[in-house]
Design an enzyme around this catalytic site. Structure first.
Site, short mmCIF file in Angstrom:
data_model
loop_
_atom_site.label_atom_id
_atom_site.label_comp_id
_atom_site.label_asym_id
_atom_site.label_seq_id
_atom_site.Cartn_x
_atom_site.Cartn_y
_atom_site.Cartn_z
N GLY A 178 -2.31 -7.44 -10.27
CA GLY A 178 -2.50 -7.72 -8.85
C GLY A 178 -3.92 -8.17 -8.53
N SER A 179 -4.91 -7.54 -9.15
CA SER A 179 -6.30 -7.87 -8.85
C SER A 179 -6.60 -9.33 -9.19
CB SER A 179 -7.26 -6.97 -9.64
OG SER A 179 -7.04 -5.62 -9.31
N ASN B 162 -1.70 0.15 0.78
CA ASN B 162 -1.53 1.07 -0.35
C ASN B 162 -1.88 2.52 -0.01
OD1 ASN B 162 -3.99 -0.61 -0.34
ND2 ASN B 162 -4.71 0.85 -1.87
N GLN C 91 2.17 -3.63 -3.06
CA GLN C 91 2.89 -2.40 -2.70
C GLN C 91 4.30 -2.69 -2.17
OE1 GLN C 91 2.06 0.86 -3.07
NE2 GLN C 91 0.08 0.40 -3.98
N SER D 162 2.24 -7.01 -8.79
CA SER D 162 1.81 -6.34 -10.01
C SER D 162 2.94 -5.48 -10.55
CB SER D 162 0.59 -5.46 -9.69
OG SER D 162 0.21 -4.74 -10.84
N HIS E 253 3.16 -2.89 -12.58
CA HIS E 253 3.11 -1.43 -12.73
C HIS E 253 3.33 -0.68 -11.42
CE1 HIS E 253 -1.08 -0.21 -11.41
NE2 HIS E 253 -1.28 -1.51 -11.53
N CYS F 296 -8.41 3.99 -6.40
CA CYS F 296 -9.62 3.22 -6.64
C CYS F 296 -10.82 3.80 -5.91
CB CYS F 296 -9.42 1.78 -6.20
SG CYS F 296 -7.83 1.16 -6.69
C1 LIG Z 1 -2.61 -1.66 -7.18
C2 LIG Z 1 -2.94 -2.68 -6.17
C3 LIG Z 1 -3.67 -3.83 -6.51
C4 LIG Z 1 -4.22 -4.05 -7.90
O1 LIG Z 1 -3.22 -4.35 -8.84
P1 LIG Z 1 -3.57 -4.21 -10.40
O2 LIG Z 1 -2.37 -4.74 -11.08
O3 LIG Z 1 -3.78 -2.76 -10.65
O4 LIG Z 1 -4.77 -5.04 -10.64
C5 LIG Z 1 -3.92 -4.76 -5.54
N1 LIG Z 1 -3.48 -4.59 -4.29
C6 LIG Z 1 -2.78 -3.50 -3.90
C7 LIG Z 1 -2.29 -3.38 -2.50
C8 LIG Z 1 -2.49 -2.51 -4.84
O5 LIG Z 1 -1.81 -1.43 -4.47
#
Ligand SMILES: *Cc1c(COP(=O)(O)O)cnc(C)c1O
Length: 395
Positions: free
Chosen positions: A70-71, A151, A179, A199, A201, A324
């Site tokens: 996601g990042s 999130n 999310q 993302s 996971h 985070c």
């Molecule tokens: C977890 C999350 C991310 C980051 O995703 P990663 O795959 O861990 O880099 C970005 N945005 C939101 C809203 C998230 O919950």
């Protein structure tokens, strides 16, 4: 009892993802860029996963770009729109005060480079107003980026309405849907979404893999340079087993999405009802427009970190704010954005559920939590002065 209530931080892989990945890890090792038969087989699997994910979002396969999560997808979406804008003298971006740090820190970097960012208010319930998005758009706006669901507090934004405003104003619209994907219904075309980050996971797929949906016509810039993978827009040998696992996980969760949402939101509502009985507690976020699995409470006079440690001793795995920000002593920027005072914003508890949780676990937490809160309050000088009337209760 062991209760995992930290599904917004990450989820356990589902059986569908494991079943797809385990053979892929041993067998599908050839490089998808290789011309031999094994390489072409990897390529086929890669393209099948792309088509599957596209279908889940209402997109075309060519609009899906695999990333490390996601990042990276957030970074690439925002940087791409910013570079596009710079060429046209459009250096203004509209976003919100409660975005994930993958978005916020990217925007802050752009501000240092001369871009201007308007951070919209998210009001008390953590909601963005489409009218305020419209009012913030200027002739030099190159991008609107608003997260699909928060999130920390789980509030779900009026994405289709914001998408319609952006389309009308001819401005790119990106949403961090990390999310939301797997939990809410998404159709990128109907919702006028130009770019969307997800993302694996966060929906029971593997970690370290995600994707960026970018509508045809959106010009992407690389943030990782190198080989010509992903149409030259994202260099690096594709993590095919993880990508296969992501597609399998997504198809699996979406096959039961409504059923899961009903089951998980019933557990959420019972948990909210139980925790609301604790005196001087407050539910954060919107009462109804919230993710099926999200519960976020503040307890006055209680410090988030100590609460987490005591819960952990009872086998309850939870989070304060987001994964985070824990580890830093700053209050949550999300809770500050919804107007909570500093002393309250330090004492939040986030419990995030998935389809693998049970009502028994919810009842266990409802039984254990009041005693822990009372124990912490009895030791707290802040609580003592509240009780003596030296300071006023805020909630
Ligand atoms: C977890 C999350 C991310 C980051 O995703 P990663 O795959 O861990 O880099 C970005 N945005 C939101 C809203 C998230 O919950």
């Amino acid at each position: 009892m062991n209760v995992y209530f930290d599904n917004a931080a990450t989820t356990a892989m589902n059986q569908a993802a494991l079943d797809a990945m385990i053979p892929a890890l041993s067998e599908t090792y050839a490089n998808a860029s290789s011309l031999h038969t094994a390489g072409q087989l990897s390529k086929e699997k890669l393209e099948q996963a792309r088509a599957d994910i596209a279908e889940c979002l209402g997109a075309q396969p060519g609009e899906i770009l695999f990333t490390s999560g996601g990042s990276e997808a957030d970074n690439q979406a925002i940087i791409s729109a910013a570079k596009w804008g710079a060429k046209r003298d459009k250096r203004h971006i509209v976003s919100t005060a409660f975005e994930h740090h993958a978005v916020l820190h990217t925007l802050q970097k752009l501000e240092k480079e001369g871009y201007e960012v308007t951070y919209l208010d998210v009001h008390e319930e953590g909601m963005v107003c489409p009218e305020e998005v419209e009012a913030a758009i200027r002739p030099d706006t190159c991008l609107v980026t608003v997260m699909y669901a928060n999130n920390e507090i789980g509030s779900i934004q009026p994405i289709a309405e914001i998408g319609a405003v952006c389309k009308e104003k001819n401005v790119f619209f990106h949403t961090d849907a990390v999310q939301a994907v797997g939990h809410l219904a998404i159709d990128v075309k109907a919702q006028n979404i130009d770019m969307l980050s997800l993302s694996a996971h966060k929906f029971h797929g593997p970690k370290g893999v995600g994707c960026l949906y970018a509508r045809r016509g959106v010009i992407l810039s690389n943030i990782i340079e190198g080989g010509a993978q992903e149409r030259g827009k994202r260099a690096g040998t594709e993590n095919i087993p993880a990508i296969i696992g992501m597609a399998a996980a997504l198809k699996d969760v979406l096959s039961r999405r409504e059923e899961n949402a009903a089951k998980v939101s019933a557990m959420r509502d019972r948990l909210i009802e139980g925790l609301a009985q604790i005196p001087h507690s407050k539910l954060n976020g919107h009462p109804t427009k919230r993710l099926p699995g999200n519960v976020n409470f503040c307890f006055e006079g209680v410090e988030g970190e100590s609460l987490l440690l005591l819960l952990d001793m009872k086998g309850i795995e939870a989070s304060s704010g987001s994964a985070c920000t824990s580890g830093s002593l700053d209050p949550s920027h999300v809770l500050l954005a919804i107007g909570l005072p500093h002393e309250i914003a330090h004492g939040s508890l986030r419990l995030t559920l998935s389809e693998y949780n049970t009502m028994e676990e919810v009842e266990y937490v409802i039984r254990e939590l009041p005693g822990i809160i009372e124990y912490l309050r009895n030791m707290s000088p802040v609580w003592e002065s509240l009780e003596k009337g030296e300071t006023k209760h805020v909630i």
